[in-house]
Design a protein around this motif. Structure first.
Motif, PDB file in Angstrom:
ATOM      1  N   LEU A  81       0.799  -1.236   0.091  1.00  0.00           N
ATOM      2  CA  LEU A  81      -0.112   0.075  -0.024  1.00  0.00           C
ATOM      3  C   LEU A  81       0.972   1.136   0.093  1.00  0.00           C
ATOM      4  O   LEU A  81       0.597   2.308  -0.818  1.00  0.00           O
ATOM      5  CB  LEU A  81      -0.966  -0.147   1.237  1.00  0.00           C
ATOM      6  N   ASP A  82       2.007   1.387   0.949  1.00  0.00           N
ATOM      7  CA  ASP A  82       2.724   2.419   0.737  1.00  0.00           C
ATOM      8  C   ASP A  82       3.550   2.701  -0.362  1.00  0.00           C
ATOM      9  O   ASP A  82       3.526   3.916  -0.677  1.00  0.00           O
ATOM     10  CB  ASP A  82       3.654   2.460   1.922  1.00  0.00           C
ATOM     11  N   LEU A  83       3.667   1.692  -1.109  1.00  0.00           N
ATOM     12  CA  LEU A  83       4.533   1.995  -2.455  1.00  0.00           C
ATOM     13  C   LEU A  83       3.541   2.385  -3.520  1.00  0.00           C
ATOM     14  O   LEU A  83       4.021   3.153  -4.459  1.00  0.00           O
ATOM     15  CB  LEU A  83       4.961   0.605  -2.695  1.00  0.00           C
TER      16      LEU A  83
ATOM     17  N   LYS B  26       0.059   6.459  -6.960  1.00  0.00           N
ATOM     18  CA  LYS B  26       0.460   6.249  -8.134  1.00  0.00           C
ATOM     19  C   LYS B  26      -0.502   6.349  -9.276  1.00  0.00           C
ATOM     20  O   LYS B  26      -1.796   6.173  -9.174  1.00  0.00           O
ATOM     21  CB  LYS B  26       1.171   5.032  -8.059  1.00  0.00           C
ATOM     22  N   ARG B  27      -0.127   6.226 -10.488  1.00  0.00           N
ATOM     23  CA  ARG B  27      -0.888   6.197 -11.790  1.00  0.00           C
ATOM     24  C   ARG B  27      -1.019   4.792 -12.115  1.00  0.00           C
ATOM     25  O   ARG B  27      -0.178   4.246 -12.587  1.00  0.00           O
ATOM     26  CB  ARG B  27      -0.310   6.960 -12.631  1.00  0.00           C
ATOM     27  N   PHE B  28      -2.282   4.265 -11.972  1.00  0.00           N
ATOM     28  CA  PHE B  28      -2.564   2.973 -12.245  1.00  0.00           C
ATOM     29  C   PHE B  28      -3.084   2.695 -13.720  1.00  0.00           C
ATOM     30  O   PHE B  28      -3.832   3.609 -14.371  1.00  0.00           O
ATOM     31  CB  PHE B  28      -3.611   2.516 -11.303  1.00  0.00           C
ATOM     32  N   THR B  29      -2.595   1.913 -14.621  1.00  0.00           N
ATOM     33  CA  THR B  29      -3.026   1.424 -15.845  1.00  0.00           C
ATOM     34  C   THR B  29      -3.538   0.021 -15.850  1.00  0.00           C
ATOM     35  O   THR B  29      -2.922  -0.727 -15.220  1.00  0.00           O
ATOM     36  CB  THR B  29      -1.844   1.771 -17.028  1.00  0.00           C
TER      37      THR B  29
ATOM     38  N   LEU C  31      -7.783  -5.018  -2.989  1.00  0.00           N
ATOM     39  CA  LEU C  31      -7.930  -3.791  -2.241  1.00  0.00           C
ATOM     40  C   LEU C  31      -9.167  -3.765  -1.175  1.00  0.00           C
ATOM     41  O   LEU C  31      -8.946  -3.375  -0.224  1.00  0.00           O
ATOM     42  CB  LEU C  31      -7.953  -2.554  -3.078  1.00  0.00           C
ATOM     43  N   GLU C  32     -10.192  -3.992  -1.679  1.00  0.00           N
ATOM     44  CA  GLU C  32     -11.524  -3.964  -1.077  1.00  0.00           C
ATOM     45  C   GLU C  32     -11.339  -5.021   0.271  1.00  0.00           C
ATOM     46  O   GLU C  32     -11.914  -4.566   1.392  1.00  0.00           O
ATOM     47  CB  GLU C  32     -12.527  -4.443  -1.728  1.00  0.00           C
ATOM     48  N   ALA C  33     -10.600  -6.110   0.267  1.00  0.00           N
ATOM     49  CA  ALA C  33     -10.485  -6.896   1.255  1.00  0.00           C
ATOM     50  C   ALA C  33      -9.694  -6.293   2.470  1.00  0.00           C
ATOM     51  O   ALA C  33      -9.813  -7.001   3.398  1.00  0.00           O
ATOM     52  CB  ALA C  33      -9.826  -8.357   1.030  1.00  0.00           C
ATOM     53  N   ILE C  34      -8.905  -5.264   1.903  1.00  0.00           N
ATOM     54  CA  ILE C  34      -7.983  -4.713   3.245  1.00  0.00           C
ATOM     55  C   ILE C  34      -8.594  -3.039   3.352  1.00  0.00           C
ATOM     56  O   ILE C  34      -7.901  -2.556   3.905  1.00  0.00           O
ATOM     57  CB  ILE C  34      -6.346  -4.418   2.849  1.00  0.00           C
ATOM     58  N   GLY C  35      -9.907  -3.038   3.120  1.00  0.00           N
ATOM     59  CA  GLY C  35     -10.439  -1.893   3.364  1.00  0.00           C
ATOM     60  C   GLY C  35      -9.911  -0.673   2.627  1.00  0.00           C
ATOM     61  O   GLY C  35     -10.037   0.613   2.688  1.00  0.00           O
ATOM     62  N   GLU C  36      -9.555  -0.822   1.119  1.00  0.00           N
ATOM     63  CA  GLU C  36      -9.093   0.295   0.248  1.00  0.00           C
ATOM     64  C   GLU C  36      -9.751  -0.073  -0.919  1.00  0.00           C
ATOM     65  O   GLU C  36     -10.747  -0.870  -1.134  1.00  0.00           O
ATOM     66  CB  GLU C  36      -7.500  -0.014   0.030  1.00  0.00           C
ATOM     67  N   GLY C  37      -9.685   0.930  -1.896  1.00  0.00           N
ATOM     68  CA  GLY C  37     -10.439   0.881  -3.020  1.00  0.00           C
ATOM     69  C   GLY C  37      -9.599   1.505  -4.283  1.00  0.00           C
ATOM     70  O   GLY C  37      -8.157   1.959  -4.063  1.00  0.00           O
ATOM     71  N   LEU C  38      -9.921   1.432  -5.378  1.00  0.00           N
ATOM     72  CA  LEU C  38      -9.237   1.988  -6.602  1.00  0.00           C
ATOM     73  C   LEU C  38      -8.776   3.547  -6.400  1.00  0.00           C
ATOM     74  O   LEU C  38      -8.017   4.181  -6.738  1.00  0.00           O
ATOM     75  CB  LEU C  38     -10.073   1.978  -8.018  1.00  0.00           C
ATOM     76  N   ASP C  39      -9.645   4.100  -5.545  1.00  0.00           N
ATOM     77  CA  ASP C  39      -9.392   5.746  -5.095  1.00  0.00           C
ATOM     78  C   ASP C  39      -7.931   5.767  -4.334  1.00  0.00           C
ATOM     79  O   ASP C  39      -7.517   7.024  -4.209  1.00  0.00           O
ATOM     80  CB  ASP C  39     -10.406   6.422  -4.208  1.00  0.00           C
ATOM     81  N   ILE C  40      -7.486   4.644  -4.229  1.00  0.00           N
ATOM     82  CA  ILE C  40      -5.824   4.567  -3.733  1.00  0.00           C
ATOM     83  C   ILE C  40      -4.795   5.220  -4.834  1.00  0.00           C
ATOM     84  O   ILE C  40      -3.990   5.899  -4.588  1.00  0.00           O
ATOM     85  CB  ILE C  40      -5.261   3.406  -3.134  1.00  0.00           C
ATOM     86  N   PHE C  41      -5.293   5.138  -5.748  1.00  0.00           N
ATOM     87  CA  PHE C  41      -4.637   5.477  -7.158  1.00  0.00           C
ATOM     88  C   PHE C  41      -4.704   7.096  -7.424  1.00  0.00           C
ATOM     89  O   PHE C  41      -5.926   7.476  -7.325  1.00  0.00           O
ATOM     90  CB  PHE C  41      -4.752   4.833  -8.082  1.00  0.00           C
TER      91      PHE C  41
END
Length: 281
Positions: A150-152, A156-159, A176-186
């Motif tokens: 996640l920290d890395l 970042k820009r996801f393609t 990502l959803e399984a660890i409480g995150e989503g595509l908005d991390i990018f």
């Protein structure tokens, strides 16, 4: 001459086209030994698909795809292949299957991914790749669980290759959803059109990260120069790989014979009985 069609388009890179052709010859001959009217060669363009005047319709008569004869002949629309009533043998991804394709086709078997890092039997995972920085790549975990740095990857820009791709988008979304995150991390998301194109985009600085299925990543390491400029920073969880499919109208006897042939050739990770569709999310 067979009126049926077959194709193995998912890993049909130009550099391995001869190998893909050889795989079909093995399958074709094994099918013919079972009395199946398998076509001599595979299709690789819209022009190779038999016309369907009035368009392709489902069992209820609803139009689900145009007549292949009306499409650009030099292109290859995989959905047209998958929906063709003449499809004897093809390969697709579980992303399109979950998004509606499963209603129109039958699953024959799951191929084996044992020879690829990130694969185990019928299961495969995707390598998360970023620009190389001199450090080592992350090895695929033995337990097949997701490794998401996640920290890395945050900001970042996801393609990704295609919006309906399990390996390039949907699988990572679920991890990502399984660890409480989503595509908005990018910071941004863009569609590249293919796994190979995603790798090139990262090498050229147009994107920062992509999820590349383990077989495509193995091909890239052999044939794509841009792959030398990226490294693996994580892995998605293992999921069912790309299934072999046939038309919904293919008879149970023919499907049973194809399953026997695939098993005898040792190409399967598992032979399907009923398609199992994971949730869409």
């Amino acid at each position: 001459m067979s009126k049926l069609v077959a194709a193995l388009p998912m890993y049909d890179w130009p550099e391995v086209r001869g190998d893909v052709d050889a795989q079909w010859v093995r399958l074709r001959d094994a099918f013919r030994q079972k009395g199946i009217d398998a076509p001599e060669a595979m299709v690789r363009s819209n022009r190779d698909l038999p016309p369907v005047p009035g368009g392709i319709r489902d069992g209820a008569g609803k139009l689900i795809a145009p007549d292949p004869a009306t499409l650009p002949p030099d292109e290859f629309d995989f959905h047209q292949l998958w929906l063709s009533p003449a499809l004897l043998f093809g390969q697709t991804c579980w992303g399109p299957m979950e998004l509606g394709l499963a209603r129109h086709v039958q699953v024959i078997a799951q191929p084996s991914y044992d020879e690829f890092e990130g694969g185990q039997g019928e299961l495969y995972s995707s390598a998360l790749v970023m620009l190389a920085d001199g450090g080592p790549s992350v090895l695929s975990p033995d337990d097949g669980k997701a490794v998401i740095p996640l920290d890395l990857i945050r900001g970042k820009r996801f393609t990704f290759n295609n919006p309906d791709s399990m390996s390039g988008l949907l699988g990572l979304t679920r991890d990502l959803e399984a660890i409480g995150e989503g595509l908005d991390i990018f910071a941004s998301r863009s569609e590249s059109g293919g796994h190979r194109s995603s790798i090139v985009a990262i090498a050229e600085g147009r994107a920062d990260i992509a999820a590349i299925d383990c077989q495509s990543w193995a091909l890239a390491q052999r044939f794509e120069p841009a792959a030398r400029q990226v490294k693996v920073v994580g892995w998605t969880a293992r999921r069912k790989g790309l299934p072999f499919i046939t038309a919904r109208t293919t008879s149970p006897d023919v499907i049973a014979s194809m399953r026997e042939a695939i098993a005898e050739l040792g190409l399967e990770g598992s032979v399907a009985k009923q398609p199992v569709v994971e949730r869409v999310g």
